[in-house]
Write a protein that holds these residues in place. Structure first.
Motif, mmCIF file in Angstrom:
data_model
loop_
_atom_site.group_PDB
_atom_site.id
_atom_site.type_symbol
_atom_site.label_atom_id
_atom_site.label_comp_id
_atom_site.label_asym_id
_atom_site.label_seq_id
_atom_site.Cartn_x
_atom_site.Cartn_y
_atom_site.Cartn_z
ATOM 1 N N ALA A 169 40.057 30.773 43.809
ATOM 2 C CA ALA A 169 39.582 30.711 42.434
ATOM 3 C C ALA A 169 38.065 30.867 42.507
ATOM 4 O O ALA A 169 37.366 29.934 42.908
ATOM 5 N N VAL A 170 37.575 32.047 42.174
ATOM 6 C CA VAL A 170 36.175 32.395 42.405
ATOM 7 C C VAL A 170 35.340 32.061 41.179
ATOM 8 O O VAL A 170 35.583 32.591 40.086
ATOM 9 N N ALA A 171 34.353 31.191 41.369
ATOM 10 C CA ALA A 171 33.420 30.846 40.299
ATOM 11 C C ALA A 171 32.281 31.852 40.313
ATOM 12 O O ALA A 171 31.603 32.010 41.332
ATOM 13 N N ALA A 172 32.066 32.542 39.207
ATOM 14 C CA ALA A 172 31.061 33.603 39.182
ATOM 15 C C ALA A 172 30.627 33.894 37.762
ATOM 16 O O ALA A 172 31.434 33.850 36.831
ATOM 17 N N ASN A 173 29.326 34.208 37.622
ATOM 18 C CA ASN A 173 28.775 34.650 36.344
ATOM 19 C C ASN A 173 28.108 36.014 36.456
ATOM 20 O O ASN A 173 28.185 36.824 35.541
ATOM 21 N N GLY A 174 27.423 36.258 37.584
ATOM 22 C CA GLY A 174 26.683 37.495 37.754
ATOM 23 C C GLY A 174 27.567 38.648 38.173
ATOM 24 O O GLY A 174 28.731 38.473 38.556
ATOM 25 N N PRO A 175 27.031 39.869 38.142
ATOM 26 C CA PRO A 175 27.841 41.055 38.436
ATOM 27 C C PRO A 175 28.395 41.076 39.855
ATOM 28 O O PRO A 175 29.541 41.503 40.054
ATOM 29 N N ARG A 176 27.626 40.617 40.834
ATOM 30 C CA ARG A 176 28.122 40.646 42.212
ATOM 31 C C ARG A 176 29.240 39.626 42.414
ATOM 32 O O ARG A 176 30.238 39.906 43.089
ATOM 33 N N GLY A 177 29.084 38.449 41.840
ATOM 34 C CA GLY A 177 30.133 37.442 41.947
ATOM 35 C C GLY A 177 31.401 37.853 41.228
ATOM 36 O O GLY A 177 32.517 37.611 41.710
ATOM 37 N N LEU A 178 31.257 38.478 40.068
ATOM 38 C CA LEU A 178 32.435 38.927 39.329
ATOM 39 C C LEU A 178 33.184 40.010 40.090
ATOM 40 O O LEU A 178 34.420 40.078 40.040
ATOM 41 N N LYS A 179 32.456 40.854 40.809
ATOM 42 C CA LYS A 179 33.127 41.865 41.637
ATOM 43 C C LYS A 179 33.925 41.202 42.760
ATOM 44 O O LYS A 179 35.022 41.649 43.103
ATOM 45 N N LEU A 180 33.390 40.114 43.330
ATOM 46 C CA LEU A 180 34.134 39.382 44.357
ATOM 47 C C LEU A 180 35.386 38.748 43.764
ATOM 48 O O LEU A 180 36.452 38.741 44.388
ATOM 49 N N ALA A 181 35.249 38.206 42.551
ATOM 50 C CA ALA A 181 36.421 37.621 41.885
ATOM 51 C C ALA A 181 37.481 38.673 41.640
ATOM 52 O O ALA A 181 38.682 38.435 41.847
ATOM 53 N N ALA A 182 37.055 39.853 41.207
ATOM 54 C CA ALA A 182 38.006 40.932 40.923
ATOM 55 C C ALA A 182 38.716 41.391 42.185
ATOM 56 O O ALA A 182 39.918 41.678 42.164
ATOM 57 N N ARG A 183 37.999 41.450 43.284
ATOM 58 C CA ARG A 183 38.576 41.994 44.515
ATOM 59 C C ARG A 183 39.350 40.953 45.323
ATOM 60 O O ARG A 183 40.398 41.257 45.901
ATOM 61 N N HIS A 184 38.861 39.727 45.366
ATOM 62 C CA HIS A 184 39.450 38.735 46.272
ATOM 63 C C HIS A 184 40.105 37.547 45.562
ATOM 64 O O HIS A 184 40.809 36.767 46.202
ATOM 65 N N GLY A 217 36.602 41.757 33.075
ATOM 66 C CA GLY A 217 37.532 42.863 32.854
ATOM 67 C C GLY A 217 36.973 44.181 33.357
ATOM 68 O O GLY A 217 37.694 44.995 33.942
ATOM 69 N N LYS A 218 35.682 44.401 33.145
ATOM 70 C CA LYS A 218 35.053 45.632 33.627
ATOM 71 C C LYS A 218 35.058 45.683 35.143
ATOM 72 O O LYS A 218 35.334 46.738 35.738
ATOM 73 N N ALA A 219 34.761 44.541 35.792
ATOM 74 C CA ALA A 219 34.769 44.506 37.255
ATOM 75 C C ALA A 219 36.159 44.797 37.802
ATOM 76 O O ALA A 219 36.307 45.470 38.828
ATOM 77 N N CYS A 220 37.182 44.290 37.131
ATOM 78 C CA CYS A 220 38.553 44.571 37.561
ATOM 79 C C CYS A 220 38.890 46.053 37.363
ATOM 80 O O CYS A 220 39.495 46.691 38.234
ATOM 81 N N ALA A 221 38.508 46.593 36.221
ATOM 82 C CA ALA A 221 38.819 47.990 35.922
ATOM 83 C C ALA A 221 38.187 48.934 36.934
ATOM 84 O O ALA A 221 38.773 49.979 37.276
ATOM 85 N N GLU A 222 37.018 48.585 37.427
ATOM 86 C CA GLU A 222 36.321 49.456 38.376
ATOM 87 C C GLU A 222 37.079 49.614 39.690
ATOM 88 O O GLU A 222 36.889 50.601 40.400
ATOM 89 N N ILE A 223 37.936 48.637 40.029
ATOM 90 C CA ILE A 223 38.716 48.752 41.265
ATOM 91 C C ILE A 223 40.202 48.976 40.964
ATOM 92 O O ILE A 223 41.050 48.850 41.845
ATOM 93 N N GLY A 224 40.513 49.280 39.713
ATOM 94 C CA GLY A 224 41.890 49.571 39.344
ATOM 95 C C GLY A 224 42.784 48.357 39.262
ATOM 96 O O GLY A 224 44.008 48.471 39.426
ATOM 97 N N ARG A 225 42.200 47.203 38.975
ATOM 98 C CA ARG A 225 42.992 45.985 38.875
ATOM 99 C C ARG A 225 43.076 45.541 37.418
ATOM 100 O O ARG A 225 42.099 45.634 36.667
ATOM 101 N N ASP A 226 44.222 45.034 37.021
ATOM 102 C CA ASP A 226 44.407 44.520 35.673
ATOM 103 C C ASP A 226 43.846 43.106 35.613
ATOM 104 O O ASP A 226 44.266 42.221 36.376
ATOM 105 N N VAL A 227 42.908 42.867 34.718
ATOM 106 C CA VAL A 227 42.292 41.546 34.614
ATOM 107 C C VAL A 227 43.326 40.472 34.283
ATOM 108 O O VAL A 227 43.134 39.286 34.584
ATOM 109 N N ALA A 228 44.443 40.874 33.686
ATOM 110 C CA ALA A 228 45.505 39.916 33.372
ATOM 111 C C ALA A 228 46.137 39.330 34.628
ATOM 112 O O ALA A 228 46.813 38.304 34.563
ATOM 113 N N ASP A 229 45.913 39.994 35.780
ATOM 114 C CA ASP A 229 46.459 39.477 37.034
ATOM 115 C C ASP A 229 45.757 38.203 37.486
ATOM 116 O O ASP A 229 46.286 37.473 38.335
ATOM 117 N N LEU A 230 44.559 37.952 36.990
ATOM 118 C CA LEU A 230 43.793 36.779 37.397
ATOM 119 C C LEU A 230 44.015 35.631 36.423
ATOM 120 O O LEU A 230 43.956 35.824 35.199
#
Length: 297
Positions: A169-184, A217-230
């Motif tokens: 469960a990744v805590a993130a606010n900034g763009p780099r942290g949100l990308k980590l949340a989307a990927r991992h 949602g944008k960070a998820c979309a950039e890697i082809g992941r559905d934000v609803a998965d999180l």
């Protein structure tokens, strides 16, 4: 929407175990604890280690999920943390979630004798920490040479009970942290928008969080992941409402419902601590745990 609690590690286990068992009896989905060496106004009082506390809680409970909100690189190394997490996941029978974030400037930031890292340095370390920990929890042997962390054939057999590993469960606010949340991440955690929490209104907070969700949602979309998965987890107690939603069952249902409508799947509320930022009426808190949870479902 699931309702969870956060039990700060301030109690000797003779008393603490009663709280963790009561949390399970009340039907909380999960009980988390903070992973700090000390924290804010609790610095000069009792404060126990997160992993030993969760290990003890794992033996005192049977159904409730357990986890950290949150662990950070401030005083952790991925190699040793992975070994502890695999052991904890085993003891709990596969009930552990790792809440993880980049850390901050609190007491942990300098406890090992280092200078406090800048926001950029924290983001850099977090960006290496999370992918390496992911590998350590999913591969039998890992070698890595990074800018901040290294591993030399680190063995983690037999791995987690949960496959392919325990959830992040990744805590993130900034763009780099949100990308980590989307990927991992299997979940994303927020306490709200720090820029709004201090001086904003509850309505402004809701809109700010809506913006955070849009960026996720944008960070998820950039890697082809559905934000609803999180899953989306709100750690309560920091938005402009502070603890007012715990004044009554109706107040909490209203607060939680507004965030459920944003897309949150879980809210974690702090177990009451008298004479602290988390003071609340215990009887009302327990009614929220049972009655509000039922209404929200």
């Amino acid at each position: 929407m699931r309702l969870s609690t956060v039990i700060l590690p301030i109690h000797r286990w003779a008393d603490g175990q009663k709280i963790w068992r009561r949390a399970e009896d009340l039907g909380f989905h999960a009980a988390y604890t903070y992973d700090h060496l000390s924290w804010r106004t609790f610095r000069d009082g009792p404060w126990f280690g997160a992993v030993p506390t969760l290990t003890a809680a794992a033996t005192a409970t049977r159904r409730m999920r357990l986890g950290t909100l949150v662990t950070s690189p401030n005083f952790r190394h991925p190699v040793t943390l992975a070994k502890e997490l695999i052991s904890l996941d085993d003891v709990s029978g596969g009930r552990v979630t790792l809440g993880i974030g980049a850390g901050g400037i609190g007491f942990d930031a300098t406890a090992l004798g280092q200078e406090a890292w800048t926001p950029r340095e924290r983001a850099d370390r977090f960006g290496e920490f999370v992918p390496l920990l992911d590998r350590l929890l999913t591969e039998d042997a890992v070698s890595h040479r990074g800018a901040y962390y290294s591993a030399d054939e680190a063995r983690n057999i037999p791995g987690c009970v949960q496959r392919p590993r325990l959830p992040f469960a990744v805590a993130a606010n900034g763009p780099r942290g949100l990308k980590l949340a989307a990927r991992h991440g299997q979940a994303w955690v927020t306490t709200g928008d720090p820029k709004v929490n201090g001086t904003g209104t509850p309505d402004q907070s809701v809109e700010a969080i809506r913006g955070q969700l849009g960026k996720l949602g944008k960070a998820c979309a950039e890697i082809g992941r559905d934000v609803a998965d999180l899953d989306k987890i709100l750690l309560h107690g920091f938005t402009p409402d502070r603890n007012r939603p715990l004044d009554s069952v109706d107040a909490f249902v209203d607060f939680a419902g507004r965030h459920r409508d944003l897309g949150f799947t879980e809210i974690a509320i702090h177990w009451p601590i008298p004479d602290s930022d988390f003071a609340a009426d215990q009887a009302v808190f327990e009614r929220i745990a049972t009655e509000a949870a039922t209404q929200l479902r």
